[in-house]
Write an enzyme that holds these catalytic residues in place. Structure first.
Site, short mmCIF file in Angstrom:
data_model
loop_
_atom_site.label_atom_id
_atom_site.label_comp_id
_atom_site.label_asym_id
_atom_site.label_seq_id
_atom_site.Cartn_x
_atom_site.Cartn_y
_atom_site.Cartn_z
CE1 TYR A 105 -3.20 2.92 0.43
CE2 TYR A 105 -2.84 2.86 2.80
CZ TYR A 105 -3.41 3.45 1.69
OH TYR A 105 -4.20 4.57 1.84
CG ASP A 144 -3.86 2.21 -3.46
OD1 ASP A 144 -3.42 2.79 -4.46
OD2 ASP A 144 -4.57 2.77 -2.59
CG HIS A 242 -9.22 1.43 -3.93
ND1 HIS A 242 -8.05 1.71 -4.61
CD2 HIS A 242 -9.29 2.33 -2.91
CE1 HIS A 242 -7.45 2.74 -4.04
NE2 HIS A 242 -8.18 3.14 -3.01
#
EC number: 3.1.11.2
Length: 265
Positions: A105, A144, A242
């Site tokens: 992330y 991400d 998302h």
């Protein structure tokens, strides 16, 4: 072999919005989660003995955090970058027989770009870490990455120039990472597909109109290209701002495993 990655933007909230149903339906071999936003003991995912679970919690409550659920027992597990205490819980690395899996992330530069300098320095360390892994065996990176690489990767490129996630500096770091020997698997299969996004803001009607960004990825070492079968975006799946992304690779890429070694950084 099916790998799934999803920034759930708060796992407890996502569980109340259908996470378990999606997880069960996908029956992934490896399922990676970002932005869990919880601490140890705040949730229990009950999937019997099918999955081993590895969690990297942020020190700050309700912030960041990553997790990996895997049917394939890893050889070793590492939390964070080498020589990095990783207080934000952003990285989990699992070593398998034939490859490393890195669930990440990436830090956001923030709307006012106040964290851009830190983000760029972090990108350099992260790329170096991946190259060190890649020197031993191929690497699959998912998560991400907080950047839309090219104009095709977001709806309104012109109006977002120099905005967080689409600054020249962030895009350049993504280019450097790919140039270091990695493939953007979705673009590998669908180089010209437009309107393929993985994140949408909470502004009214934005998701319905598909005004989005593609900032969630599966990357892979270039030499894994013959083993890549498909990359997909499950844009219809809600529960988070998302959506999940999926990578399918050859079943024989990883066979067998030994005892697990867990490394805390």
């Amino acid at each position: 072999m099916k790998l799934v990655s999803w920034n759930v933007n708060g796992l407890r909230a996502c569980v109340n919005k259908g996470f378990n149903d999606y997880f069960t339906k996908m029956d992934a071999d490896i399922f990676c989660i970002q932005e869990t936003k919880l601490q140890e003991g705040q949730i229990r995912l009950e999937y019997g003995t099918a999955y081993d679970q590895y969690w990297n919690y942020a020190v700050k409550k309700g912030y960041s955090g990553t997790a990996v659920l895997t049917k394939i027992k890893p050889l070793s597990v590492r939390f964070g970058l080498e020589e990095d205490q990783e207080p934000e819980g952003r990285i989990i690395t699992l070593e398998f027989d034939a490859f490393y899996l890195v669930n990440v992330y990436t830090p956001n530069a923030r709307r006012d770009l106040s964290r851009l300098e830190y983000r760029l320095e972090w990108e350099d360390r992260f790329r170096s870490y991946l190259q060190q892994l890649d020197a031993h065996k191929p690497v699959i990176i998912c998560g991400d990455l907080n950047v839309a690489h090219h104009e095709i990767d977001l709806k309104n490129a012109k109006s977002n120039r120099n905005n967080s996630g689409f600054t020249p500096e962030e895009r350049s770091k993504m280019t450097q990472l790919l140039d270091a020997g990695f493939i953007d698997t979705f673009r590998h299969f669908y180089p010209d597909q437009a309107d393929a996004y993985t994140w949408w803001s909470h502004m009214p009607k934005v998701r319905e109109r598909n005004i989005g960004w593609r900032i969630d990825y599966f990357l892979a070492s270039s030499r894994l290209a013959p083993s890549l079968l498909d990359a997909q975006i499950d844009a219809h799946v809600t529960g988070s701002d998302h959506c999940p992304v999926i990578l399918t690779i050859a079943d024989n890429l990883n066979e067998g495993a030994g005892p697990v070694s867990v490394v805390n950084q």
